[in-house]
Each structure stands twice: as C-alpha cells, then as structure tokens.
Design an enzyme around this catalytic site. Structure first.
Site, PDB file in Angstrom:
ATOM      1  N   LYS A   1       0.719  -1.098   0.442  1.00 37.41           N
ATOM      2  CA  LYS A   1      -0.349  -0.365   0.067  1.00 37.41           C
ATOM      3  C   LYS A   1       0.733   1.198  -0.237  1.00 37.41           C
ATOM      4  CE  LYS A   1      -1.444   3.322   2.759  1.00 37.41           C
ATOM      5  NZ  LYS A   1      -1.838   4.472   1.919  1.00 37.41           N
TER       6      LYS A   1
ATOM      7  N   GLY B   1       7.666   5.554   7.683  1.00 35.28           N
ATOM      8  CA  GLY B   1       6.711   6.342   7.958  1.00 35.28           C
ATOM      9  C   GLY B   1       7.259   7.099   8.933  1.00 35.28           C
ATOM     10  N   SER B   2       6.264   7.620   9.866  1.00 38.63           N
ATOM     11  CA  SER B   2       5.818   8.217  10.767  1.00 38.63           C
ATOM     12  C   SER B   2       6.557   7.009  11.862  1.00 38.63           C
ATOM     13  CB  SER B   2       5.078   9.803  10.915  1.00 38.63           C
ATOM     14  OG  SER B   2       3.849   8.837  10.696  1.00 38.63           O
TER      15      SER B   2
ATOM     16  N   THR C   1       2.588   6.381  13.267  1.00 38.39           N
ATOM     17  CA  THR C   1       1.818   5.513  12.947  1.00 38.39           C
ATOM     18  C   THR C   1       1.966   4.244  13.069  1.00 38.39           C
ATOM     19  OG1 THR C   1       1.585   6.764  11.009  1.00 38.39           O
ATOM     20  CG2 THR C   1       1.899   4.426  10.116  1.00 38.39           C
ATOM     21  N   GLY C   2       3.818   4.151  13.312  1.00 38.41           N
ATOM     22  CA  GLY C   2       4.143   2.937  13.576  1.00 38.41           C
ATOM     23  C   GLY C   2       4.304   2.281  14.929  1.00 38.41           C
TER      24      GLY C   2
ATOM     25  N   GLU D   1      10.549   0.959   9.186  1.00 41.54           N
ATOM     26  CA  GLU D   1      11.890   2.123   9.630  1.00 41.54           C
ATOM     27  C   GLU D   1      11.219   3.319  10.114  1.00 41.54           C
ATOM     28  OE1 GLU D   1      15.227   1.822   8.959  1.00 41.54           O
ATOM     29  OE2 GLU D   1      15.560  -0.188   8.328  1.00 41.54           O
TER      30      GLU D   1
ATOM     31  N   CYS E   1      14.161  10.677   5.233  1.00 38.70           N
ATOM     32  CA  CYS E   1      14.470  10.015   6.777  1.00 38.70           C
ATOM     33  C   CYS E   1      15.938  10.379   7.426  1.00 38.70           C
ATOM     34  CB  CYS E   1      14.464   8.788   6.874  1.00 38.70           C
ATOM     35  SG  CYS E   1      14.313   7.988   5.984  1.00 38.70           S
TER      36      CYS E   1
ATOM     37  N   GLU F   1      10.840  16.078  14.532  1.00 41.99           N
ATOM     38  CA  GLU F   1      11.142  15.577  12.886  1.00 41.99           C
ATOM     39  C   GLU F   1       9.891  16.777  12.528  1.00 41.99           C
ATOM     40  OE1 GLU F   1       9.968  12.385  10.675  1.00 41.99           O
ATOM     41  OE2 GLU F   1      12.192  12.079   9.851  1.00 41.99           O
TER      42      GLU F   1
HETATM   43  P1  NDP Z   1       2.577   8.625   7.426  1.00 44.13           P
HETATM   44  O1  NDP Z   1       2.959   7.638   8.573  1.00 44.13           O
HETATM   45  O2  NDP Z   1       1.867   9.203   8.433  1.00 44.13           O
HETATM   46  O3  NDP Z   1       2.502   7.054   6.539  1.00 44.13           O
HETATM   47  C1  NDP Z   1       3.268   5.840   5.961  1.00 44.13           C
HETATM   48  C2  NDP Z   1       2.349   5.700   5.028  1.00 44.13           C
HETATM   49  O4  NDP Z   1       1.587   4.691   6.553  1.00 44.13           O
HETATM   50  C3  NDP Z   1       1.890   5.923   4.286  1.00 44.13           C
HETATM   51  O5  NDP Z   1       1.759   4.603   3.792  1.00 44.13           O
HETATM   52  C4  NDP Z   1       0.562   6.463   4.872  1.00 44.13           C
HETATM   53  O6  NDP Z   1      -0.897   5.981   4.147  1.00 44.13           O
HETATM   54  C5  NDP Z   1       0.111   4.593   6.055  1.00 44.13           C
HETATM   55  N1  NDP Z   1      -0.314   4.961   7.627  1.00 44.13           N
HETATM   56  C6  NDP Z   1      -1.105   6.260   8.269  1.00 44.13           C
HETATM   57  N2  NDP Z   1      -1.861   5.969   8.710  1.00 44.13           N
HETATM   58  C7  NDP Z   1      -1.600   5.222   9.236  1.00 44.13           C
HETATM   59  C8  NDP Z   1      -2.746   3.920   9.945  1.00 44.13           C
HETATM   60  N3  NDP Z   1      -3.407   4.130  11.013  1.00 44.13           N
HETATM   61  N4  NDP Z   1      -2.667   2.503   9.704  1.00 44.13           N
HETATM   62  C9  NDP Z   1      -1.605   2.346   8.101  1.00 44.13           C
HETATM   63  N5  NDP Z   1      -1.298   2.208   7.459  1.00 44.13           N
HETATM   64  C10 NDP Z   1      -0.854   4.289   7.709  1.00 44.13           C
HETATM   65  O7  NDP Z   1       4.132   9.338   7.200  1.00 44.13           O
HETATM   66  P2  NDP Z   1       4.805  10.101   5.843  1.00 44.13           P
HETATM   67  O8  NDP Z   1       4.054   9.455   4.680  1.00 44.13           O
HETATM   68  O9  NDP Z   1       4.541  10.966   6.165  1.00 44.13           O
HETATM   69  O10 NDP Z   1       5.966   9.921   5.705  1.00 44.13           O
HETATM   70  C11 NDP Z   1       6.829  10.289   6.139  1.00 44.13           C
HETATM   71  C12 NDP Z   1       8.151   9.780   7.746  1.00 44.13           C
HETATM   72  O11 NDP Z   1       7.594   8.447   6.874  1.00 44.13           O
HETATM   73  C13 NDP Z   1       8.661  10.831   8.506  1.00 44.13           C
HETATM   74  O12 NDP Z   1       8.369  10.381   9.927  1.00 44.13           O
HETATM   75  C14 NDP Z   1       9.848  10.273   7.720  1.00 44.13           C
HETATM   76  O13 NDP Z   1      10.661  10.034   8.622  1.00 44.13           O
HETATM   77  C15 NDP Z   1       9.761   8.720   7.099  1.00 44.13           C
HETATM   78  N6  NDP Z   1      10.892   7.965   6.921  1.00 44.13           N
HETATM   79  C16 NDP Z   1      11.579   6.967   7.305  1.00 44.13           C
HETATM   80  C17 NDP Z   1      12.594   6.247   6.925  1.00 44.13           C
HETATM   81  C18 NDP Z   1      13.552   5.506   6.727  1.00 44.13           C
HETATM   82  O14 NDP Z   1      13.482   4.838   6.118  1.00 44.13           O
HETATM   83  N7  NDP Z   1      13.143   5.549   8.487  1.00 44.13           N
HETATM   84  C19 NDP Z   1      12.797   6.833   4.746  1.00 44.13           C
HETATM   85  C20 NDP Z   1      11.639   7.817   4.260  1.00 44.13           C
HETATM   86  C21 NDP Z   1      10.642   8.533   5.227  1.00 44.13           C
HETATM   87  P3  NDP Z   1      -1.405   7.458   3.272  1.00 44.13           P
HETATM   88  O15 NDP Z   1      -0.479   8.421   3.322  1.00 44.13           O
HETATM   89  O16 NDP Z   1      -2.487   6.623   2.105  1.00 44.13           O
HETATM   90  O17 NDP Z   1      -2.964   7.851   5.025  1.00 44.13           O
END
Ligand code: NDP
Length: 495
Positions: free
Chosen positions: A189, A242-243, A246-247, A265, A300, A399
């Site tokens: 996704k 992601g963030s 969410t994690g 990550e 990130c 962040e």
């Molecule tokens: P989010 O956590 O908001 O979203 C990441 C993904 O999770 C998206 O596909 C999002 O879907 C999905 N998501 C959001 N809420 C849920 C939920 N409740 N259940 C399941 N999936 C969910 O992060 P961002 O997209 O804003 O990305 C930025 C973040 O990612 C930053 O914190 C950044 O540091 C981190 N990141 C980390 C990296 C690493 O390797 N450590 C690399 C790159 C980024 P949707 O957007 O469709 O709502």
C-alpha cells in the site's frame, strides 16, 4: 541521461484513472470510491486513485496467499526467479525518465535527485536481490556426529508493505525486492499522496513475468486501507516506512490481530556534528546543506540538526547560509532547479509552523522561513536555517520533514555526544573531524543506525539502513534485509 526537452515532452501526459492490482487484473475499489491526485508542482489534479477498504485489502491478501501456496513463484527454481527479477530491473531502466517524471508529478522531488533515487535506485535494488537468490545458502550446524543439523531459510508467506510518499519507488523496492527474492508474495500500500510510480511498477512486474498475485497493490488512505492490511489475520509480516505515530499504531494492530511481525523504518532527527578541526569547512558546509535541503528535507536520514563547535560557529553558519541562499527552488521538473516542491499544502503548513514556534521559543531565523512561488499554485518553501536552538525546544526534538535546519553550538566532545543523543530518534548522524581517534570515539558513542564521517547522505544496497531507539527496528537494504522475510527452520536428522 536526459535533457529538458525530453522531460517537457512527457510532463503533461494525461494519466488515466488508476486501479488496484489484484492478481492479473486492474480493478476498481469495491465501494467505487476514488480520490484525486493533486500535483505539488501546481496544486492541480492530475488523476485519481481508488480508495480501498477492508474488502479490497482482503481480496489482495487472498490473492497473494493463493499464489504463495500454489508455488508458481515460491517454488520457482532460483535461476528462473533471478531472470524475472533482472527483467524487472531492465524494464525499470528502460523506462527511467517516464518513471521519474511520473513520480515527480506526484510527490514534488527535484528531477535530478528523483531520477537516480527513484527508478535508478529501484533498478539497482531489484538486481542486488536477484543476485542474492542463488547465493544465500542455509547452514549445517556442528551438532554431534549422530545427527545432521540443518538450518533452512523459508519464506514467511504473505508480506504486507506500507510505504510513504517521499521516495515511494526506492522504498517500495527496498521492501518488495528482498521479500520476492526469498519466495514470498507481497501486498503493498503506497501513500495516497504518492501512488503512481508503485502502480506503474506493478505493470512492469507483470510484464517481466512475475506470476500474477505475487505482487498486489492496494491504494487509498492509511487509516482504512493501511489499517486493514496491518490488521489482516493472514498477513505474516508487515514492513513499514513512515512516521513514529503510525508505527506505534501498527504495533497495536498487530497485537490486536495475529501478532504478525512488524518491521519499521521510522523518522529521524539526525545530528550532523562539525568539529573545528574539520579539514575543509567550505566543503563540509556544502555537503551538510544538501544533506538537509535535497528533496526539500523530506528525507528520513536528513541531517536536520547541525551541531557546531563554538569556536567555528559563526564562520560555519556564514558558510552554510551563503551556500544555501544560492540554491534554486522551484518547478521540480526544471533541471536547473536544486530543490523542488513540498509534497502537500498540509506538509508545507506544518513545516512553517515549526519555524514560527521555534521563533517564539528563542530561535533566530538566519535564512528563509517563507513560502515561495505561491502564484504557481504549488507548494514551495525556502531552505531555512534557525540558529540559537536549544535542546528543550520543539524543533530540536521533533522531526519537521521539511527544508529546515537547526543550529546549536557545543564546546567539547562530551557535550556534542549529549546533544546528538538527546532526542528519542536514532536513525542517522554525521561527524566531521580530521582526527581519526575522535571519529572512532564518536562512532561508538552516537546512538544511531548510520554514522557518516566527513560526508553526509551517501547510500547504496551494500549497507543496511537501520533505525535504533524510536527510529525503528530491523533493516532495509543489504543481505540483512533478507532476515525479515525468512523464517529459520531447524532440522534434526538422525544418522
Ligand atoms: P505516515 O506514517 O503518515 O505514512 C506512511 C504510510 O503509512 C503511508 O502509506 C500512510 O498512508 C500509511 N498510514 C498512515 N496511517 C496509517 C494507519 N493508521 N495504519 C496503516 N497505515 C497508515 O508517514 P508519511 O507518509 O508522512 O512519511 C513521512 C515519515 O516517514 C517521516 O516520519 C519519515 O521520517 C519517515 N521515513 C522514514 C524512512 C526510514 O527509512 N526510516 C524513510 C522515509 C521516510 P496514507 O499516506 O495513504 O494515509
């Protein structure tokens, strides 16, 4: 490579309404819901994606499970699997500019970076793991002579992958390629804010001969589609970038469903430490500036906290401000620009709010801080440098994920370490010094998955990307990533 004319030829191509990939078919979401894709370049709608719900996700997982059990991919001979993975890489490389431009229209990354970091890196990742398929062996244990002990690696089954919008293709490949290499099926996704390049990758995978169902793609928002994937009872492993917020939720979903393993990550607030004995301060300033401002800071591992030894604080601040003030911000599909667009209006507002709050807490905006090119309808922000930032300030601790660099001074090594480790994150870090012993001391003391020494931001598949503390667990990239997608099976055989 490419030139401006080639980009201009394809940058306005119409993009049809996007569908979900389930098995061999491109289908609409069952509820018939769609969502507009807004380009950060000019704020205009460029297409629509399907908004999946639980039923769509369930169908995707069932499709992945069925193909896994049938064995078309999981039991395919290694040499044949490897061919398919190399073919995927060939097709990505054959469509580099198309893929890069599509991705930039969706997420706003400057093309000069996106070209290498998105399709370029994704192709390399598929090749890297294609080569691993017939080179990673099981083990024979040294148990007693009456027995043979085997340690076999087995695919986990169905892998769920959830990826963000900043580098969807690169990060998507970090999940998909090692999972496929180990024989798994994948449901991915992408973010609703950048799905196009992953959907195009789905077409490429089918064209390359990946058995239908081995990769399924569901689009839509995280709260519904992402949650449904993370809660699904038949997903064996969830791999997420992601963030942290969410994690945290994903861990709950796992606990409330089938206790699937969750590899994360997450974000970073990475310190970049400049000691006064650095060989070439001008070079350090340039590299450090690009370590935060490329992709508008939506990286990130961005070196977002500059820690500078007090003796050179003013000199270094001048150097980095001068260099950064000359960066050209604007249309990410103009090859002359150094920095592209912020992904969305809401991300831009969030970035600006961090800066405003920092000012109220005593920070000084040395450079930037403003929205630019508003007349285009797109989302652009100046590279921004905030000095006099203290450890207890919001902008030091959290962040931003935007083009914002904080500057804090330190007076000795010990203080530098305390500041560097003074947040809940532990993704990356940088140390600039000509003193080899100091570099080694710092490498040991900094709590982060990556330490860049006298450089910042390099990356390839040979080194893992690992977060410690609240920046994640497990590794993307390198052979270590394979551990996430295999179970170890011990075999006791009596002789
Ligand atoms: P989010 O956590 O908001 O979203 C990441 C993904 O999770 C998206 O596909 C999002 O879907 C999905 N998501 C959001 N809420 C849920 C939920 N409740 N259940 C399941 N999936 C969910 O992060 P961002 O997209 O804003 O990305 C930025 C973040 O990612 C930053 O914190 C950044 O540091 C981190 N990141 C980390 C990296 C690493 O390797 N450590 C690399 C790159 C980024 P949707 O957007 O469709 O709502």
């Amino acid at each position: 490579m490419y030139n401006q004319q080639e980009i201009d030829k394809i940058r306005y191509n119409s993009i049809p309404e996007q569908k979900l990939l389930i098995g061999s078919k491109w289908v609409k979401a069952k509820q018939g819901k769609i969502q507009n894709i807004i380009s950060p370049i000019n704020g205009e709608k460029i297409s629509e994606i399907q908004v999946s719900d639980e039923a769509d996700v369930d169908e995707a997982v069932k499709s992945s499970r069925a193909i896994f059990e049938e064995g078309q991919w999981s039991n395919m001979p290694p040499a044949a699997k490897k061919k398919v993975m190399h073919k995927i890489a060939d097709l990505i490389e054959g469509n580099m500019l198309e893929l890069a431009v599509l991705g930039v229209r969706d997420n706003g990354t400057e093309i000069n970076m996106a070209y290498k970091a998105e399709p370029g890196s994704a192709a390399e990742t598929f090749r890297y793991y294609a080569e691993a398929i017939d080179k990673v062996y099981g083990e024979i244990s040294n148990t007693s002579n009456d027995f043979v002990g085997l340690i076999q690696r087995e695919p986990v089954g169905v892998v769920g992958a959830i990826v963000p919008w900043n580098f969807p293709l690169m990060i998507g490949a970090w999940k998909i390629a090692p999972a496929l290499a180990m024989g798994n099926s994948v449901v991915i996704k992408p973010s609703e804010a950048a799905s196009l390049s992953i959907l195009r990758l789905g077409e490429i995978c089918l064209e390359a001969g990946l058995p239908p169902g081995t990769l399924n793609i569901v689009t839509g928002n995280g709260r519904t589609a992402g949650q449904a994937l993370a809660r699904h009872m038949d997903v064996d492993v969830l791999t997420f970038t992601g963030s942290g917020n969410t994690g945290r939720q994903l861990l709950e979903y796992s606990a409330q469903s089938n206790m699937k393993r969750v590899y994360q990550e997450l974000g970073g607030k990475s310190p970049n430490i400049i000691f006064s004995d650095t060989d070439n301060l001008e070079e350090a300033a340039k590299v450090s500036a690009m370590g935060i401002f490329r992709n508008s800071g939506e990286v990130c591992v961005a070196g977002s906290r500059l820690l500078v030894e007090d003796k050179i604080h003013d000199e270094f601040l001048n150097l980095i401000s001068n260099f950064s003030s000359k960066l050209k911000i604007g249309d990410p599909l103009d090859i002359q620009n150094d920095v592209g667009a912020i992904n969305s209006e809401s991300q831009l507002q969030s970035d600006m709010n961090f800066v405003k709050k920092a000012e109220t807490e005593g920070g000084i905006v040395e450079l930037g801080g403003k929205r630019v090119h508003k007349e285009t309808g797109g989302f652009y922000m100046e590279p921004t440098i905030v000095s006099s930032v203290k450890k207890d300030m919001d902008i030091f601790q959290n962040e931003v994920f935007g083009p914002v660099l904080t500057v804090t001074s330190f007076s000795n090594e010990e203080e530098a370490v305390q500041l560097a480790n003074g947040t809940s994150f532990g993704l990356a870090s940088g140390v600039w010094t000509a003193n080899l012993s100091r570099a080694h001391r710092m490498i040991k003391k900094i709590k982060a998955g990556t330490v860049f020494v006298n450089t910042y931001g390099g990356s390839d598949n040979t080194l893992p990307l690992t977060g410690v503390k609240q920046s994640g667990n497990g590794s993307d990239k390198s052979l270590h990533a394979l551990d996430k997608f295999t179970d170890l099976k011990s075999v006791w055989m009596k002789l």
